[in-house]
Each structure stands twice: as C-alpha cells, then as structure tokens.
Design an enzyme around this catalytic site. Structure first.
Site, PDB file in Angstrom:
ATOM      1  N   GLY A 150       0.836  -1.203   0.000  1.00 31.36           N
ATOM      2  CA  GLY A 150       0.000   0.000   0.000  1.00 31.36           C
ATOM      3  C   GLY A 150       0.869   1.251   0.000  1.00 31.36           C
ATOM      4  N   ARG A 157       0.914  -5.110  -5.134  1.00 28.91           N
ATOM      5  CA  ARG A 157       1.168  -6.303  -4.326  1.00 28.91           C
ATOM      6  C   ARG A 157       1.333  -7.430  -5.346  1.00 28.91           C
ATOM      7  NH1 ARG A 157      -2.794  -3.698  -0.767  1.00 28.91           N
ATOM      8  NH2 ARG A 157      -1.626  -3.008   1.063  1.00 28.91           N
ATOM      9  N   ASP A 206       5.881  -4.974   5.886  1.00 22.39           N
ATOM     10  CA  ASP A 206       6.584  -6.235   6.157  1.00 22.39           C
ATOM     11  C   ASP A 206       6.434  -7.273   5.051  1.00 22.39           C
ATOM     12  OD1 ASP A 206       4.003  -6.647   6.847  1.00 22.39           O
ATOM     13  OD2 ASP A 206       4.393  -7.347   8.898  1.00 22.39           O
ATOM     14  N   THR A 239       4.632   2.472   5.487  1.00 23.83           N
ATOM     15  CA  THR A 239       3.246   2.002   5.599  1.00 23.83           C
ATOM     16  C   THR A 239       2.515   2.877   6.609  1.00 23.83           C
ATOM     17  OG1 THR A 239       1.803   0.255   6.473  1.00 23.83           O
ATOM     18  CG2 THR A 239       4.074   0.186   7.204  1.00 23.83           C
ATOM     19  N   ASP A 256       0.335   1.867   8.513  1.00 18.57           N
ATOM     20  CA  ASP A 256      -0.119   1.038   9.636  1.00 18.57           C
ATOM     21  C   ASP A 256       0.788   1.093  10.873  1.00 18.57           C
ATOM     22  OD1 ASP A 256      -2.129   0.214   7.912  1.00 18.57           O
ATOM     23  OD2 ASP A 256      -1.040  -1.564   7.259  1.00 18.57           O
ATOM     24  N   ASP A 271       3.131  -0.868  11.638  1.00 13.46           N
ATOM     25  CA  ASP A 271       3.138  -2.218  12.218  1.00 13.46           C
ATOM     26  C   ASP A 271       4.452  -2.978  11.994  1.00 13.46           C
ATOM     27  OD1 ASP A 271       2.844  -2.459   9.504  1.00 13.46           O
ATOM     28  OD2 ASP A 271       1.232  -3.931   9.585  1.00 13.46           O
ATOM     29  N   ARG A 287      -4.792  -2.404   9.048  1.00 11.81           N
ATOM     30  CA  ARG A 287      -4.693  -3.856   8.801  1.00 11.81           C
ATOM     31  C   ARG A 287      -4.885  -4.623  10.099  1.00 11.81           C
ATOM     32  NH1 ARG A 287      -2.757  -6.208   4.154  1.00 11.81           N
ATOM     33  NH2 ARG A 287      -1.701  -4.330   3.509  1.00 11.81           N
TER      34      ARG A 287
END
Ligand code: F6P
Length: 321
Positions: free
Chosen positions: A11, A72, A103, A125, A127, A129, A171
């Site tokens: 993304g 992706r 990741d 990202t 996120d 994360d 996510r």
C-alpha cells in the site's frame, strides 16, 4: 556497489516519494547509477526500470502516493517469479535494491537478499506495524488525516447529539485507531490487540458518560477488529437511545501531502539506506526508534514482535469519559 534500484511496494504511504527522492539524490551525489522500478516487484520481474537522475525526483517531496507506482505482486512470491527478478537484476547489472514498503515487501527483500541481491528495506506504511520501528513513513500523515476527518464528523455528531462509529485502517494493528482515538477524544477505542466486549466497553461506557451529561459520542474501531460499524451503530442506537451513524474512512486516509515529520524521516531513511548499500551492506532494514535512524538484520527484523503501549491505552480509557 555502483548500480542500484529503488522500488515502492504494498500500500502506498505519504512520504514514500520523499524517500525515493532521498535514495536517488544520495546515489547520484555519490556517483552511483540509480534506477526506479515501476510497480514494485512486478517491475523487478519484467525489467520495468527508469534511469533516475537528480531532476527525476524534483517536486515530489510534497506529494502523497508514489511516483514509482506500487503493487502487491503475487508472482514474486513464487520460485519462478523470484528467479525472473534475479535474472532481470543480473541482466541490468543491478547490485543492490532499496525496497520501500511494509513487512510483506520486506519478506520479498529478504528472499532476494538470500539469493544474492542485497536489499535494504525502508519502512513505508500507514499502519506503523513494523516491529523494529516505533514509526513508519506515512503513519504521521495518516494519523493527522484521520484526526482532521474525525474532527469534521465530530462537528455534525455534536450538532445532532449523535454517536458516530468510525472505522479506521491499520490492517491487523491498532496504532492508528488508538492514537487517533486519543487525539479525537473518542469515548471508546476498539483495537485488535486488546480484547473487548461491546456491552462493557461501548454500551456501558456510553451510559456512564450519559449520566455525566455527555450528549455526543465518537467510537473508533480499527479495521483489524472486524466489527461491522453499521451494525454496531444500530446496536448502540437500540441500546442507548442515541441516534447513531457509521463511517468507514477507507482510502481517504492514505493519500495527501506528507507531514513535515514524514518528509524528514523519509529523507533521513532514504539517505541511510543508500549509505548502507555503498558499503556493500545488504539484508538490512532501516528503522526509526525514538527519532534515531538505525538498521537491523532483515531476518531479525521480520521475527520481532510489536506490542501496543498499554500505558497509552489506559490513558485513553481514563480521560475519554
Ligand atoms: O497497509 C496499508 C493499508 O492501507 C491497510 O491499512 C489496509 O488494510 C490495506 O492497506 C488496504 O489495502 P488495499 O488498498 O489494497 O485495499
């Protein structure tokens, strides 16, 4: 190392362009040849490369999205896709790759590195994360965008004495929801890292604040909790008597001008990544911890676990009543 490539994958995130710019400019300034790979690992497989120079990255530091496009790529996860990507790198003489992404993208970088093409990952990202980093490129912009959007929703929520149930991205992670929930004064924040019960954590909480004269409510749910916000809004209305609406912020959260923090960190990380490759150091992830830029072994980075800051969660809980 004299010839490198840079790609963006997964993304898109605001600040990716600033990172691409820093990679290209650092490479050029240090006499390296640098290629932009179009559409992430797809471009690496198909040899979709653009030769970059100092001016190819002019006027992009302020732009969201990614000028290199992103994707992706399922094919890259196959042995055949990987082999084709390596062959393309060899044909073009690409000696190292900077991979900007999350990741999933780092797993691709790890596999490429293992097969002899040194890669350096840069965390990009919304996120936030990535376990080895307390910050990822795009997260700050996204957080501020969510805050602005929720502020707008809040105006109408307040005007109508309503409850707004809002779903934010992230996510499987709740960092965006937790921190935007604090920044927006949400009455309840639902995140995947902390088990919750709608009755106790939303309905009872709302009733408690109603008794203290609260008339309008913001409930923030991370997409990772898998709650249908429309159904939750209907349940809230039925159980509390407060007229409720649901909003899924969706991709409005992912675009827009990157904040100063995202531009600066992306620039520092892009510069750092090229400096690693210049020393023939690959298989690394550039990380950011407490505003410092450092690097980790890519295998180690992918095996690390990230947990939510429970102190922060408790603060949110205590002050949003
Ligand atoms: O990883 C970034 C992210 O925006 C997540 O927050 C979200 O779950 C996902 O990507 C959405 O992906 P797509 O744009 O492919 O629908």
């Amino acid at each position: 190392m004299k010839k490198i490539a840079v790609l963006t994958s997964g993304g898109d995130a605001p600040g990716m362009n600033a990172a691409v710019r820093a990679v290209v400019r650092t490479a050029c300034e240090n006499g390296l040849e640098v290629y932009g790979v179009i559409r992430g690992y797809n471009g690496l497989i198909n040899g979709d490369f653009i030769k970059m120079d100092l001016r190819s990255v002019s006027d992009i530091i302020n732009r969201g999205g990614t000028i290199l496009y992103s994707a992706r790529c399922k094919e890259f996860a196959t042995e055949d896709g990987m082999r084709r990507a390596i062959r393309t790198c060899q044909e073009w003489g690409i000696e190292g790759v900077v991979v900007i992404g999350g990741d999933g993208s780092f797993r691709g970088a790890r596999d490429l590195s293992e097969r002899g093409i040194p890669c350096v990952g840069i965390p990009g990202t919304i996120d936030n994360d990535i376990a080895c980093c307390d910050y990822t490129i795009g997260y700050d912009t996204c957080l501020n965008t969510i805050m602005e959007l929720v502020d707008r929703i809040r105006d109408t929520t307040e005007s109508h004495d309503r409850c707004s149930v809002i779903e934010v991205m992230g996510r499987h992670a709740g960092y965006l929801a937790l921190n935007s929930g604090i920044a927006c004064g949400a009455t309840a924040i639902l995140i995947p890292e902390v088990p919750f019960d709608i009755e106790k954590h939303v309905i009872e909480r709302m009733k408690k604040t109603q008794r203290a004269n609260k008339k309008h409510f913001i409930i923030l749910a991370a997409e990772g909790v898998g709650v249908d916000v429309k159904a939750l809004a209907a349940e809230i209305e039925a159980k509390t008597g407060v007229e409720s609406r649901a909003t899924v912020l969706g991709h409005t959260q992912r675009g827009g001008y990157p904040t100063a923090k995202d531009r600066i960190m992306a620039t520092r990380m892009g510069n750092y990544a090229v400096k690693l490759l210049m020393q023939d150091i690959g298989n690394r992830v550039v990380a950011c911890q407490k505003e410092e830029v450092l690097d980790y072994d890519i295998f180690e980075a992918l095996n690390m676990q990230k947990s939510i800051d429970m102190n922060l969660y408790n603060v949110a809980h205590e002050v949003s009543i």
